[in-house]
Design an enzyme around this catalytic site. Sequence first.
Site, short mmCIF file in Angstrom:
data_model
loop_
_atom_site.label_atom_id
_atom_site.label_comp_id
_atom_site.label_asym_id
_atom_site.label_seq_id
_atom_site.Cartn_x
_atom_site.Cartn_y
_atom_site.Cartn_z
N ASN A 81 51.34 34.11 47.92
CA ASN A 81 51.87 35.45 47.21
C ASN A 81 51.59 36.35 48.49
O ASN A 81 50.67 36.53 49.16
CB ASN A 81 50.35 35.32 46.61
CG ASN A 81 50.21 36.41 45.44
OD1 ASN A 81 50.90 37.59 45.72
ND2 ASN A 81 49.25 36.77 44.81
N ARG A 94 54.97 33.27 44.31
CA ARG A 94 54.99 33.72 43.45
C ARG A 94 55.64 35.38 43.44
O ARG A 94 55.30 36.13 44.57
CB ARG A 94 53.40 34.15 43.34
CG ARG A 94 52.80 35.41 41.98
CD ARG A 94 51.64 35.32 41.89
NE ARG A 94 51.31 35.64 40.72
CZ ARG A 94 50.08 36.24 40.07
NH1 ARG A 94 48.75 35.77 40.76
NH2 ARG A 94 50.36 36.98 39.15
N HIS A 118 51.16 38.06 33.73
CA HIS A 118 50.69 37.56 34.44
C HIS A 118 50.90 36.21 33.28
O HIS A 118 50.43 35.01 32.84
CB HIS A 118 49.27 37.26 33.47
CG HIS A 118 47.87 38.58 33.98
ND1 HIS A 118 47.67 39.42 32.97
CD2 HIS A 118 47.90 38.93 35.24
CE1 HIS A 118 46.91 40.29 33.99
NE2 HIS A 118 46.98 40.07 35.10
N GLY A 150 43.25 43.25 36.46
CA GLY A 150 44.44 42.97 35.70
C GLY A 150 43.68 42.65 34.68
O GLY A 150 43.52 41.53 34.45
N ARG A 181 43.18 50.76 36.25
CA ARG A 181 44.17 50.93 34.94
C ARG A 181 44.10 51.39 33.60
O ARG A 181 43.05 50.93 33.12
CB ARG A 181 45.01 49.69 34.83
CG ARG A 181 46.32 49.36 35.84
CD ARG A 181 47.12 48.03 35.48
NE ARG A 181 47.63 48.13 37.12
CZ ARG A 181 47.62 46.47 36.84
NH1 ARG A 181 46.87 45.83 36.54
NH2 ARG A 181 48.17 45.83 38.38
N GLY A 221 38.99 35.97 35.50
CA GLY A 221 37.69 36.11 36.00
C GLY A 221 36.71 37.06 34.99
O GLY A 221 34.91 36.28 34.72
N GLU A 277 46.64 29.30 39.02
CA GLU A 277 48.21 30.09 38.57
C GLU A 277 48.60 29.31 39.40
O GLU A 277 49.95 28.77 39.84
CB GLU A 277 47.72 31.26 38.74
CG GLU A 277 47.86 32.66 37.87
CD GLU A 277 47.60 33.64 37.22
OE1 GLU A 277 46.52 33.97 38.70
OE2 GLU A 277 48.35 34.91 37.16
P1 ADP Z 1 41.91 39.49 39.34
O1 ADP Z 1 42.66 39.80 38.22
O2 ADP Z 1 41.87 40.34 40.64
O3 ADP Z 1 42.52 38.23 40.34
P2 ADP Z 1 39.94 38.52 39.04
O4 ADP Z 1 40.12 37.13 37.72
O5 ADP Z 1 39.37 38.06 39.99
O6 ADP Z 1 40.94 39.49 38.84
O7 ADP Z 1 38.57 38.61 37.57
C1 ADP Z 1 37.92 40.35 38.12
C2 ADP Z 1 37.15 40.18 37.30
O8 ADP Z 1 35.76 39.48 37.03
C3 ADP Z 1 35.79 41.44 37.57
O9 ADP Z 1 35.79 42.12 36.80
C4 ADP Z 1 34.56 40.37 37.71
O10 ADP Z 1 33.39 41.04 37.77
C5 ADP Z 1 34.95 39.29 36.72
N1 ADP Z 1 33.92 38.72 37.69
C6 ADP Z 1 34.19 37.62 38.78
N2 ADP Z 1 33.46 36.55 38.55
C7 ADP Z 1 32.25 36.59 37.89
C8 ADP Z 1 31.22 36.21 37.81
N3 ADP Z 1 31.08 35.23 38.72
N4 ADP Z 1 30.16 36.93 37.11
C9 ADP Z 1 30.96 37.78 36.40
N5 ADP Z 1 31.98 37.96 36.45
C10 ADP Z 1 32.56 37.82 37.38
#
Ligand code: ADP
Length: 404
Positions: free
Chosen positions: A7, A92, A181, A213, A242, A332, A389
Amino acid sequence: MKVLIVNAGSSSLKYQLIDMDNEQTLAKGLVERIGMGGVGHAEMKVDGKTVFDVEEPIGDHVKGCQLMIRALTDKENGVVKDMSEIGAVGHRVLHGGNKFSESVVINQAVMDAIEEFIPLGPLHNPANLMGIKACREVMPDTPMVAVFDTAFHQTMPPKAYMYGVPYDYYERLHVRRYGFHGTSHRYVSKRTAEFLKRDPKGLRIIIAHLGNGSSLSAVKDGKCVDTSMGITPLEGVIMGTRSGVMDPAVVQYICDNDHISVDEMLNICNKKSGLLGISGLSNDMRDVDKAAREGHERAKLARDMLVYGIKKYIGSYAAAMGGVDAIVFTAGIGENNIELRRDVMADMEFLGAKIDEEKNASVKPGRATETDISAADSKVKVLVIPTNEEIAIARDTLELVSKL
Ligand code: ADP
């Protein structure tokens, strides 16, 4: 076969080596601060342990790829003897425009098309292309596959992807909704059907991919029929930084009043808005949640806006598909935020959807597994399905190169 997933960003390369015999990740790595002057940084982890950590100037992506190879083949801590052990590379790629509805083996025509779509993905496509070219230079004999973030959404009907501006802009400038996504939405919708032991045909699924995102999609009969992101990833619910969807006249109004350019304003909409812009604290939902619990009014507002936005998309997609069989949380926030799932699903009984609070709370942050969190009397299944992914990219790559 061992498949390398790459990526590439404008100044970084993230990679993962996956053994497709058992789908185990052998190593995860990152090369950062590429071409930024000064020293760059390369690291690689095996089983979560850092086994390679180097700081040196990294002038361009070719140098970045060489460092990736050095880490992977390191005599002491590497995971392969030499690069011939790696059967294929899956890249990617952000934007496949209207040309790619599936992943493809990379050749010159594919690279030309990725270049052609740079105006639609001005930040990512040039970086993705640089990553592809650099990998081809250092691994000239290894077949490579491009997996597009937009591909899964190409099945949307025109009524879902067209914007209401004169048709000429679609014909001349390809202005339309593309969605992003896609690899995650495809993986999660397929896993949902498997988890429910149902044929994708006849299933109506709403997927909430909520991360830094975020995007939602409506998937009917295994095909995407609508999604919340647009011509760029800016549209949809509010995200980490965003703004999400808003009246475009806001842009002109702020530009005129503050004497800033459209470019500057769009930079604000992409990088300084959303959870960060509203709360004034952070783009990370964990920080926003903590502050909201402590009574921070704007953090509460940011959280409320996100919950409300997700609810509205769920309602509209249920209406668009004539009902919904499963609502799925992923990424996340979707996988880890118990309270957010609870609040999104509150008062959804009218739709036949109700969660079981205990089951919802049993999906532990940081350790989410595929879980049915719906109440016993819920007509609609509510699920947490962790996205993956990388595996989706690796599977496409393996499948395509096996046919060569
Ligand atoms: P990206 O779009 O960068 O791939 P992610 O899918 O990693 O983002 O999601 C990031 C978000 O997920 C953040 O807002 C974070 O607070 C939340 N998050 C990630 N891991 C945890 C966790 N273990 N507990 C609570 N929230 C989490």
